[in-house]
Write a protein that holds these residues in place. Structure first.
Motif, short mmCIF file in Angstrom:
data_model
loop_
_atom_site.label_atom_id
_atom_site.label_comp_id
_atom_site.label_asym_id
_atom_site.label_seq_id
_atom_site.Cartn_x
_atom_site.Cartn_y
_atom_site.Cartn_z
N ALA A 63 1.15 -5.45 23.98
CA ALA A 63 0.22 -5.53 22.91
C ALA A 63 -1.23 -4.95 23.31
O ALA A 63 -1.94 -5.02 22.59
CB ALA A 63 0.02 -6.64 22.05
N GLY A 64 -1.71 -5.08 24.55
CA GLY A 64 -2.92 -4.79 25.11
C GLY A 64 -3.79 -6.05 25.18
O GLY A 64 -3.69 -6.90 26.22
N VAL A 65 -4.68 -6.09 24.19
CA VAL A 65 -5.43 -7.22 24.44
C VAL A 65 -5.57 -8.39 23.37
O VAL A 65 -6.10 -9.16 23.24
CB VAL A 65 -7.17 -6.62 24.11
CG1 VAL A 65 -7.49 -5.77 25.25
CG2 VAL A 65 -7.01 -6.03 22.66
N ILE A 66 -4.06 -8.52 22.70
CA ILE A 66 -3.66 -9.56 22.15
C ILE A 66 -2.24 -9.94 22.62
O ILE A 66 -1.88 -9.36 23.49
CB ILE A 66 -3.47 -9.20 20.48
CG1 ILE A 66 -2.49 -8.07 20.13
CG2 ILE A 66 -4.92 -8.66 20.10
CD1 ILE A 66 -2.01 -7.85 18.91
N ASP A 67 -1.88 -11.25 22.24
CA ASP A 67 -0.50 -11.73 22.65
C ASP A 67 0.66 -10.96 22.26
O ASP A 67 0.62 -10.50 20.95
CB ASP A 67 -0.61 -13.17 22.19
CG ASP A 67 -1.74 -14.32 22.50
OD1 ASP A 67 -2.04 -14.01 23.57
OD2 ASP A 67 -1.64 -15.28 21.83
N SER A 68 1.60 -10.80 22.87
CA SER A 68 2.94 -10.22 22.77
C SER A 68 3.89 -11.46 22.46
O SER A 68 4.04 -12.45 23.06
CB SER A 68 3.34 -9.47 23.66
OG SER A 68 2.98 -8.12 23.98
N LEU A 69 4.45 -11.54 21.06
CA LEU A 69 5.44 -12.70 20.60
C LEU A 69 6.67 -12.00 20.59
O LEU A 69 6.98 -10.98 20.02
CB LEU A 69 4.95 -13.25 19.55
CG LEU A 69 3.45 -13.63 19.50
CD1 LEU A 69 3.10 -13.99 18.05
CD2 LEU A 69 3.14 -14.69 20.18
N TYR A 70 7.70 -12.69 21.04
CA TYR A 70 9.06 -12.49 21.14
C TYR A 70 9.95 -13.60 20.70
O TYR A 70 9.87 -14.57 21.12
CB TYR A 70 9.63 -12.21 22.74
CG TYR A 70 9.09 -11.07 23.38
CD1 TYR A 70 9.85 -9.80 23.50
CD2 TYR A 70 7.84 -11.22 23.91
CE1 TYR A 70 9.19 -8.66 23.86
CE2 TYR A 70 7.23 -9.93 24.81
CZ TYR A 70 8.00 -8.92 24.85
OH TYR A 70 7.44 -7.78 25.47
N THR A 71 10.73 -13.36 19.64
CA THR A 71 11.45 -14.35 18.96
C THR A 71 12.64 -14.34 19.46
O THR A 71 13.54 -13.30 19.66
CB THR A 71 11.61 -14.00 17.29
OG1 THR A 71 10.21 -14.14 16.86
CG2 THR A 71 12.50 -15.22 16.79
N VAL A 72 13.19 -15.41 20.42
CA VAL A 72 14.42 -15.63 20.99
C VAL A 72 15.24 -16.25 20.19
O VAL A 72 14.98 -17.53 19.51
CB VAL A 72 14.33 -16.22 22.32
CG1 VAL A 72 15.53 -16.20 22.98
CG2 VAL A 72 13.30 -15.43 23.33
N ARG A 73 16.43 -15.89 19.73
CA ARG A 73 17.43 -16.36 18.71
C ARG A 73 18.59 -16.81 19.47
O ARG A 73 19.33 -15.60 19.78
CB ARG A 73 17.47 -15.52 17.41
CG ARG A 73 18.48 -16.24 16.34
CD ARG A 73 18.20 -15.35 15.14
NE ARG A 73 17.26 -15.57 14.36
CZ ARG A 73 16.10 -14.70 14.41
NH1 ARG A 73 16.18 -13.45 15.08
NH2 ARG A 73 15.14 -14.80 13.88
N LEU A 74 19.35 -17.88 19.08
CA LEU A 74 20.56 -18.10 19.65
C LEU A 74 21.45 -18.53 18.78
O LEU A 74 21.28 -19.32 17.64
CB LEU A 74 20.74 -19.25 20.73
CG LEU A 74 21.91 -20.14 21.25
CD1 LEU A 74 22.90 -19.00 21.77
CD2 LEU A 74 21.76 -20.96 21.99
N ILE A 75 22.73 -17.84 18.48
CA ILE A 75 23.76 -18.24 17.58
C ILE A 75 24.86 -18.58 18.15
O ILE A 75 25.43 -17.90 19.22
CB ILE A 75 24.12 -16.93 16.80
CG1 ILE A 75 22.93 -16.56 15.92
CG2 ILE A 75 25.13 -17.43 15.60
CD1 ILE A 75 23.33 -15.03 15.21
#
Length: 204
Positions: free
Chosen positions: A55-67
């Motif tokens: 994302a450059g100069v902001i946070d990158s957010l990843y949603t990790v999902r377990l089923i």
């Protein structure tokens, strides 16, 4: 599913599956489906992934999902977030880099781009021609310096960092004074009888 992870890019994360099937059954009898917010999905019990800031100069957010599914087809879902912090970014612009002496350098000449999510600290160094430090200051205020003599040079160096310990960034710009013009002319003659015709030649 653990942990909630955060760090600088690249961020390696190992996910430990702590699912329980209940009913006295073994975790080995369960099946799993993992998704990683745009990265490749997988069905193994435990997982390792490396996350990057895209994302450059902001946070990158990843949603990790377990089923997690039992052998009976019963399911439960759990999600966590991985945060990848941006690298600091040193960035300032200059409206003028060369001028006649005296050349006053400061906020009227330099504009700072702050990037408040990427940067927490701003350190300024003013350097001479040999890049020896003349002065040091901190913060978002632009330090001032005046070049009083022609043919002089000074460097502004900005170092930015953040509280997450991501690799600092540095930007250096040069400012200089140019040689002042010199007005000079010659006369073909300076004394003579009336009428006196003189040719003037510019040697500026």
């Amino acid at each position: 599913l653990s942990p909630n992870a955060a760090g600088c890019s690249p961020l390696p994360v190992t996910f430990t599956n702590a699912s329980t099937p209940k009913n006295g059954e073994s975790i080995n009898e369960m099946s799993f489906s993992w998704t990683f917010g745009g990265l490749a999905a997988d069905t193994n019990r435990d997982q390792s992934r490396t996350f990057f800031n895209r994302a450059g100069v902001i946070d990158s957010l990843y949603t990790v999902r377990l089923i997690a599914s039992s052998k009976w087809g019963c399911k439960d879902t759990l999600s966590n977030t991985v945060t990848v912090y941006p690298f600091p970014k040193a960035d300032f612009t200059a409206s003028v880099i060369s001028n006649c002496a005296p050349f006053a350098i400061g906020s009227s000449v330099i504009g700072l781009n702050q990037y408040p999510i990427a940067n927490d600290t701003y350190t300024w160094h003013i350097l001479d021609k040999a890049q020896n430090i003349l002065s040091t200051s901190s913060g978002t205020s632009i330090p001032s310096h005046t070049l009083n003599q022609p043919n002089d040079t000074v460097y502004y160096r900005l170092i930015t960092s953040n509280v997450h310990g991501c690799k600092p960034d540095t930007l250096i710009r040069m400012f200089r004074t140019i040689e002042n013009p010199k007005a000079l002319f010659s006369l073909s003659d300076s004394v003579g009888c009336h009428p006196l015709t003189i040719n003037l030649t510019s040697q500026s």
